[in-house]
Every structure is written in structure tokens, then in C-alpha cells.
Design a protein around this motif. Structure first.
Motif, PDB file in Angstrom:
ATOM      1  N   GLY A  86       6.096 -15.498  24.728  1.00 34.49           N
ATOM      2  CA  GLY A  86       4.909 -16.321  24.606  1.00 34.49           C
ATOM      3  C   GLY A  86       4.985 -17.208  23.372  1.00 34.49           C
ATOM      4  N   ASN A  87       5.265 -16.594  22.242  1.00 34.14           N
ATOM      5  CA  ASN A  87       5.412 -17.387  21.022  1.00 34.14           C
ATOM      6  C   ASN A  87       6.642 -18.297  21.126  1.00 34.14           C
ATOM      7  OD1 ASN A  87       4.853 -18.255  18.441  1.00 34.14           O
ATOM      8  ND2 ASN A  87       6.087 -16.643  17.483  1.00 34.14           N
ATOM      9  N   GLY A  88       7.661 -17.807  21.790  1.00 34.45           N
ATOM     10  CA  GLY A  88       8.888 -18.592  21.904  1.00 34.45           C
ATOM     11  C   GLY A  88       8.683 -19.878  22.674  1.00 34.45           C
ATOM     12  N   ILE A  89       8.004 -19.802  23.817  1.00 34.86           N
ATOM     13  CA  ILE A  89       7.861 -21.017  24.627  1.00 34.86           C
ATOM     14  C   ILE A  89       6.935 -22.006  23.920  1.00 34.86           C
ATOM     15  CG2 ILE A  89       5.867 -20.363  26.030  1.00 34.86           C
ATOM     16  CD1 ILE A  89       7.450 -21.478  28.444  1.00 34.86           C
ATOM     17  N   ALA A  90       6.015 -21.506  23.104  1.00 33.77           N
ATOM     18  CA  ALA A  90       5.173 -22.422  22.326  1.00 33.77           C
ATOM     19  C   ALA A  90       6.041 -23.211  21.339  1.00 33.77           C
ATOM     20  CB  ALA A  90       4.097 -21.627  21.584  1.00 33.77           C
ATOM     21  N   ARG A  91       7.023 -22.552  20.744  1.00 32.08           N
ATOM     22  CA  ARG A  91       7.935 -23.265  19.840  1.00 32.08           C
ATOM     23  C   ARG A  91       8.819 -24.232  20.620  1.00 32.08           C
ATOM     24  NH1 ARG A  91       9.291 -20.915  14.742  1.00 32.08           N
ATOM     25  NH2 ARG A  91      11.396 -21.708  15.086  1.00 32.08           N
ATOM     26  N   VAL A  92       9.237 -23.800  21.808  1.00 30.90           N
ATOM     27  CA  VAL A  92      10.126 -24.650  22.608  1.00 30.90           C
ATOM     28  C   VAL A  92       9.437 -25.974  22.929  1.00 30.90           C
ATOM     29  CG1 VAL A  92      11.240 -24.885  24.858  1.00 30.90           C
ATOM     30  CG2 VAL A  92      11.420 -22.726  23.603  1.00 30.90           C
ATOM     31  N   MET A  93       8.156 -25.891  23.264  1.00 32.83           N
ATOM     32  CA  MET A  93       7.454 -27.102  23.702  1.00 32.83           C
ATOM     33  C   MET A  93       7.341 -28.138  22.589  1.00 32.83           C
ATOM     34  SD  MET A  93       7.034 -26.404  26.775  1.00 32.83           S
ATOM     35  CE  MET A  93       5.950 -27.681  27.394  1.00 32.83           C
ATOM     36  N   ARG A  94       7.574 -27.721  21.359  1.00 37.48           N
ATOM     37  CA  ARG A  94       7.512 -28.686  20.259  1.00 37.48           C
ATOM     38  C   ARG A  94       8.733 -29.584  20.226  1.00 37.48           C
ATOM     39  NH1 ARG A  94       5.578 -24.260  16.626  1.00 37.48           N
ATOM     40  NH2 ARG A  94       7.421 -24.516  15.347  1.00 37.48           N
ATOM     41  N   GLY A  95       9.796 -29.165  20.902  1.00 36.43           N
ATOM     42  CA  GLY A  95      10.987 -30.016  20.893  1.00 36.43           C
ATOM     43  C   GLY A  95      12.087 -29.456  21.769  1.00 36.43           C
ATOM     44  N   PRO A  96      11.853 -29.429  23.077  1.00 33.23           N
ATOM     45  CA  PRO A  96      12.881 -28.879  23.979  1.00 33.23           C
ATOM     46  C   PRO A  96      14.107 -29.787  24.017  1.00 33.23           C
ATOM     47  CG  PRO A  96      11.121 -29.885  25.238  1.00 33.23           C
ATOM     48  CD  PRO A  96      10.684 -29.936  23.809  1.00 33.23           C
ATOM     49  N   SER A  97      15.260 -29.191  24.205  1.00 30.80           N
ATOM     50  CA  SER A  97      16.480 -29.991  24.331  1.00 30.80           C
ATOM     51  C   SER A  97      16.447 -30.759  25.645  1.00 30.80           C
ATOM     52  CB  SER A  97      17.709 -29.082  24.270  1.00 30.80           C
ATOM     53  OG  SER A  97      17.640 -28.101  25.270  1.00 30.80           O
ATOM     54  N   ARG A  98      17.160 -31.855  25.665  1.00 31.38           N
ATOM     55  CA  ARG A  98      17.063 -32.758  26.812  1.00 31.38           C
ATOM     56  C   ARG A  98      17.569 -32.109  28.101  1.00 31.38           C
ATOM     57  NH1 ARG A  98      17.935 -34.390  22.394  1.00 31.38           N
ATOM     58  NH2 ARG A  98      17.180 -36.280  21.349  1.00 31.38           N
ATOM     59  N   THR A  99      18.508 -31.214  27.972  1.00 35.61           N
ATOM     60  CA  THR A  99      19.114 -30.639  29.178  1.00 35.61           C
ATOM     61  C   THR A  99      18.412 -29.368  29.641  1.00 35.61           C
ATOM     62  OG1 THR A  99      20.678 -29.401  27.841  1.00 35.61           O
ATOM     63  CG2 THR A  99      21.358 -31.596  28.569  1.00 35.61           C
ATOM     64  N   LEU A 100      17.314 -29.008  28.975  1.00 34.46           N
ATOM     65  CA  LEU A 100      16.702 -27.709  29.274  1.00 34.46           C
ATOM     66  C   LEU A 100      16.269 -27.612  30.730  1.00 34.46           C
ATOM     67  CD1 LEU A 100      15.566 -24.970  28.491  1.00 34.46           C
ATOM     68  CD2 LEU A 100      13.483 -26.118  27.710  1.00 34.46           C
ATOM     69  N   VAL A 101      15.440 -28.558  31.176  1.00 30.76           N
ATOM     70  CA  VAL A 101      14.914 -28.478  32.540  1.00 30.76           C
ATOM     71  C   VAL A 101      16.055 -28.522  33.557  1.00 30.76           C
ATOM     72  CG1 VAL A 101      13.546 -29.697  34.254  1.00 30.76           C
ATOM     73  CG2 VAL A 101      12.665 -29.428  31.935  1.00 30.76           C
ATOM     74  N   LYS A 102      17.029 -29.354  33.288  1.00 29.98           N
ATOM     75  CA  LYS A 102      18.161 -29.442  34.214  1.00 29.98           C
ATOM     76  C   LYS A 102      18.892 -28.114  34.321  1.00 29.98           C
ATOM     77  CE  LYS A 102      22.559 -31.956  34.723  1.00 29.98           C
ATOM     78  NZ  LYS A 102      22.322 -32.327  36.143  1.00 29.98           N
ATOM     79  N   GLU A 103      19.131 -27.484  33.179  1.00 33.60           N
ATOM     80  CA  GLU A 103      19.848 -26.198  33.202  1.00 33.60           C
ATOM     81  C   GLU A 103      19.013 -25.112  33.860  1.00 33.60           C
ATOM     82  OE1 GLU A 103      21.900 -25.034  29.554  1.00 33.60           O
ATOM     83  OE2 GLU A 103      21.793 -27.119  28.883  1.00 33.60           O
ATOM     84  N   LEU A 104      17.698 -25.138  33.617  1.00 37.68           N
ATOM     85  CA  LEU A 104      16.837 -24.139  34.245  1.00 37.68           C
ATOM     86  C   LEU A 104      16.858 -24.296  35.770  1.00 37.68           C
ATOM     87  CD1 LEU A 104      13.764 -24.032  31.837  1.00 37.68           C
ATOM     88  CD2 LEU A 104      15.737 -22.502  31.936  1.00 37.68           C
ATOM     89  N   ASN A 105      16.846 -25.551  36.236  1.00 38.16           N
ATOM     90  CA  ASN A 105      16.937 -25.753  37.685  1.00 38.16           C
ATOM     91  C   ASN A 105      18.262 -25.238  38.229  1.00 38.16           C
ATOM     92  OD1 ASN A 105      14.512 -26.958  38.734  1.00 38.16           O
ATOM     93  ND2 ASN A 105      14.935 -28.730  37.419  1.00 38.16           N
ATOM     94  N   GLY A 106      19.329 -25.424  37.438  1.00 38.11           N
ATOM     95  CA  GLY A 106      20.620 -24.880  37.865  1.00 38.11           C
ATOM     96  C   GLY A 106      20.590 -23.371  37.978  1.00 38.11           C
ATOM     97  N   LEU A 107      19.951 -22.721  37.011  1.00 34.90           N
ATOM     98  CA  LEU A 107      19.868 -21.258  37.058  1.00 34.90           C
ATOM     99  C   LEU A 107      18.995 -20.801  38.216  1.00 34.90           C
ATOM    100  CD1 LEU A 107      19.631 -20.526  33.227  1.00 34.90           C
ATOM    101  CD2 LEU A 107      21.482 -19.854  34.776  1.00 34.90           C
ATOM    102  N   LEU A 108      17.949 -21.567  38.500  1.00 33.70           N
ATOM    103  CA  LEU A 108      17.100 -21.220  39.640  1.00 33.70           C
ATOM    104  C   LEU A 108      17.904 -21.300  40.937  1.00 33.70           C
ATOM    105  CD1 LEU A 108      14.435 -20.520  40.925  1.00 33.70           C
ATOM    106  CD2 LEU A 108      13.743 -22.919  40.750  1.00 33.70           C
ATOM    107  N   GLU A 109      18.737 -22.309  41.044  1.00 30.57           N
ATOM    108  CA  GLU A 109      19.615 -22.412  42.217  1.00 30.57           C
ATOM    109  C   GLU A 109      20.475 -21.160  42.359  1.00 30.57           C
ATOM    110  OE1 GLU A 109      19.854 -24.625  44.656  1.00 30.57           O
ATOM    111  OE2 GLU A 109      18.044 -25.555  43.819  1.00 30.57           O
TER     112      GLU A 109
END
Lengths: 225, 225
Positions: free
Chosen positions: B97-120
Motif C-alpha cells: 500500500g505504501n509502496g504503490i503510493a510512492r510508485v505513483m509519484r514517479g513510475p518508470s516509463r516501462t512499468l505499465v508495459k512490463e506489467l501487461n507482459g507479466l499479465l500475459e
DNA sequence: CTTATCATTATTGATATCGATATCGATATT
DNA sequence: AATATCGATATCGATATCAATAATGATAAG
């Protein structure tokens, strides 16, 4: 043949332990700065032991979070940031707060006695000015309480948080502090456990953790009255 | 004694990794029951490797909390109780919970792309009916998010909680469940991250963790509406 | 001068072997 | 019969040696 006639009980008498303790000490005190490389053969030569023995020590250090080992790229001393320390303190609130509530439902008969013994050792270390040994007994104190919570899978996590917190505390306060006062702060926890009041014991633990180092009023706003 | 005259097919055979994976699989699936002893020489014979290699694997398993090694009394498969699982889920709420709050302050550009890859990959594992591989990618998913929180010292703790939670989940649901639905549950987290709203992302993560297994309404009373 | 390729070196990974210690059971003594 | 002592087995601890891999720097081509 055992030429050492009386080695009554040696749970850990080995050379790996010596290397482990020396490295742990240097990392905790900051003598080995974060990022410093730790080549296995170099350490083996320094400690007069084999590479495998060094690796054993490094694996133990990794388990405590003091070093990070990555593939064929060697071992380095890990960082110790304030953000991580704060999060570790929050985890301790969760773990130890819920833990002591479980403990109060049925503490072992020797708990208070053993805690008093550990407090004595803390005071002795404080008197000798050995902050590292004081921290070690402090960890034993908190883990001894948590032992009665019967959640053994959480103990390694708690230990890791304790080590990181101690390392952070030492790194951020270079001046000699009042070690005896640090030790005596555990008195109220023992008293609360002896009193048998769950809420009082939980509050004492929460307050103890929140006041280990001053992280600013926003980290634990509800505990600092 | 290497009676294999040439090494035709194995440029890199990490035997320790093979033993580690096999043991991890058997422990996670419950084939190796808690309390089962794991003699080093016996494992070495079974996996056709040396004692030191087995020890390496056992140390890794200990770091994940799957076995406990005590002194000269051997290595045993660790327990996996519900009380510990609940506490681990609470720790995850805190960490992620605390981690994702920190992430939202400056996620890396490839984060969403990599997460979609892992979901696949999760969906592929679900399609193949391999719950263990699905769980492995699930851990990668959560740790990938937490990586952007820049709290590396917390990652081993998170990993430990994830492993215990997966082991608990598998042990308590012997029937075949809907693996695809499990994988798709991560969709809302990706969407919330992509949306850029801190509160929404935090809420999505909290809800996700609270609904992994049904622990009763009193464990996470504020999340389950 | 830049870049790509290749040889060198440092470091980790794996294995065999030896030694130390603990645990358990059998035997002998009281 | 109870206890103490001894020995067998199992497990952990340490070391030396070899293999595999990543990092580094030199060299040559463009």
C-alpha cells in the motif's frame, strides 16, 4: 580426537561465525560503507579461511539484509536509507504490536524472568559502552517477546527489521548517546507484561518503537501524545 | 566422477537451481509435508549433486521461509499456519500500500508495459493449468510494481510474504480453481496505475490483497465494502 | 577518433574429500 | 532395574580444486 577437553556445548564455534561477526560489526558501524565490494577470495585471505566458508558468512549477511549478492557481479554492502528505516519501523509496529497482543493471551512462565535477564545484559553492555552488543541484546529482547506469539514464520522478518533499524540508528547518531537510558526504556514493557493488561502492553510496545529515533511527528502521529 | 566424456548439451547446468526449484515445488504443493526432514546427503544422492550444492539450495529455501535449519539437528519443511498467513497479508497491505503510493509519484516509463507482459504470462500459465507458475508470475508482478518504490531493502520481506501467501492459498484450496480469473484480477491494478490517481491505485492494491483468499470479514474490515 | 571484436582476468559456481560434533542405541556396571 | 559409558550413524563445517561466466582492457578496423 578432541584435544580441547571441555567444549561443553558449542552451537556455533566455527570460522564462518568469526567472519560473519567481523563483517557484521564493520557494516553496522559504518566502517564498511554502503556499496563497498566484498570479493570472496579477498575475504578468505583476510580471515584465513576458505572461499566456501566466506560464502556461508555472506549468505547469512544477505539474510540479515546487510549485503546484496548478485550473480557473477560480486557482493556489495547494502544501502541503509531513511525511507526504508521508516517503513521498517512501521512494519515493527504491525508485527510487534499484534505479537504482544497474542503473547498476553498466554505468556510462558519464564518470560518476565528472561526479559529481566536480558535487560541486565543490556545494562552491562551500556556500562561497557558497547553499543553493538547493546543492540544485539535489544534484538534478543524483542524476539524473546515475539517468540511467545507463536508466529515463527514472522521471526526472520522481525529480525531483519531490527537489524536495519539498529544500523540506521547507529549510522544517524555518531555522537555517544546515553546507552543506559536506551536500555532502561525496556523497563516499561516488562512492567506492562507483568501487569497482564493487553491494552497497556500493546500501548507500551507501540510507544517504545515510535520513540526509538525521532523521525518527525508525522511518522507515528497517533502514538506520540 | 564425471563419466560423461563430453558435455554435449549443458553449457550451464546450475544444479543448485534445479534442486532448489524441485524442492520448492514439492513444498509449495504440499507433496513434502511440514515437518518432513531433509537430510543433505540424501538430497545430494537424489539430485546427483554434492552436499555443498544441496546446502546452497537449502539456504535459499530458508531465505524464502520454506524450510528451517537448526544447528546439528537437520533441516525440516517449515509449517504454514493460518495465523501467520493473516499476519503476512497484513504486512503486505502495509508494504504494498505504501509502496504503490510512492510508485505513483514517479513510475518508470516501462512499468505499465512490463506489467501487461507479466499479465500475459499469468494468463498463459492459467491456461496451462500450472498454478505454481501462475503464482511465480504473480510474485514477479507485485515485486515489479514495488521495484519502482525504490525501497530495495523491503523487497526480500515482500518476497517472503508473497511466497508464504501463495503456499497458504494452495494448501487451503485443494480443488481446481479458476486460474484465469485469478490472473485477470490484476487488470484493475494496471488500469489504476495507468490512470495516475494515487488514491485509486492504493485502493485497488488494498482491495486486491484483501480479496486474495477469504479470511473472514474481521481481518480486513475496512477494505471489503 | 570511434567502435567493435577478442583475449585476459577476476569472481562466482560446483564438486569431492576430510574432519568435527551431535544424536541415538547398545552394552556394561552399579 | 536404573544409570553410565561407549560406539555407530547422521549431519554439519571446512578446504582444495576445477569449471563457467561476467567484467575489463587491448587491439584493430572503419
Amino acid at each position: 580426537m578432541a584435544y580441547f577437553p571441555s567444549r561443553p556445548t558449542s552451537p556455533k564455534p566455527p570460522k564462518a561465525g568469526a567472519a560473519f561477526n567481523a563483517l557484521k560489526r564493520d557494516i553496522m558501524l559504518g566502517t564498511l560503507a554502503p556499496g563497498t565490494g566484498l570479493p570472496e577470495l579477498e575475504l578468505a585471505a583476510h580471515f584465513q579461511c576458505s572461499q566456501g566458508t566466506v560464502r556461508e558468512a555472506l549468505l547469512q549477511l544477505q539474510e540479515e539484509g546487510l549485503v546484496r549478492r548478485q550473480g557473477h557481479r560480486g557482493t556489495q554492502v547494502s544501502e541503509c536509507t531513511e525511507d526504508e528505516a521508516i517503513e521498517m519501523f512501521r512494519l515493527r509496529q504491525q508485527i510487534e504490536g499484534n505479537g504482544i497482543a497474542r503473547v498476553m493471551r498466554g505468556p510462558s512462565r519464564t518470560l518476565v524472568k528472561e526479559l529481566n535477564g536480558l535487560l541486565e545484559k543490556m545494562l552491562a553492555a551500556a556500562g561497557a559502552g558497547d553499543e553493538l552488543e547493546l543492540a544485539s541484546f535489544d534484538r534478543d529482547f524483542h524476539r524473546r517477546i515475539f517468540e511467545d506469539a507463536s508466529l515463527p514464520a514472522l521471526d526472520p522478518i522481525l529480525h531483519r527489521c531490527l537489524v536495519h533499524n539498529h544500523r540506521f540508528k547507529i549510522s544517524r547518531s555518531p555522537m555517544a548517546r546515553d546507552l543506559e537510558a536506551t536500555a532502561l526504556r525496556h523497563r516499561s514493557i516488562i512492567d506492562a507484561i507483568e501487569g497482564g493488561d493487553v491494552r497497556r502492553a500493546t500501548a507500551a510496545m507501540h510507544h517504545h518503537i515510535a520513540t526509538i529515533v525521532d523521525l518527525g511527528p508525522e511518522v507515528f502521529p497517533e502514538v506520540i501524545q
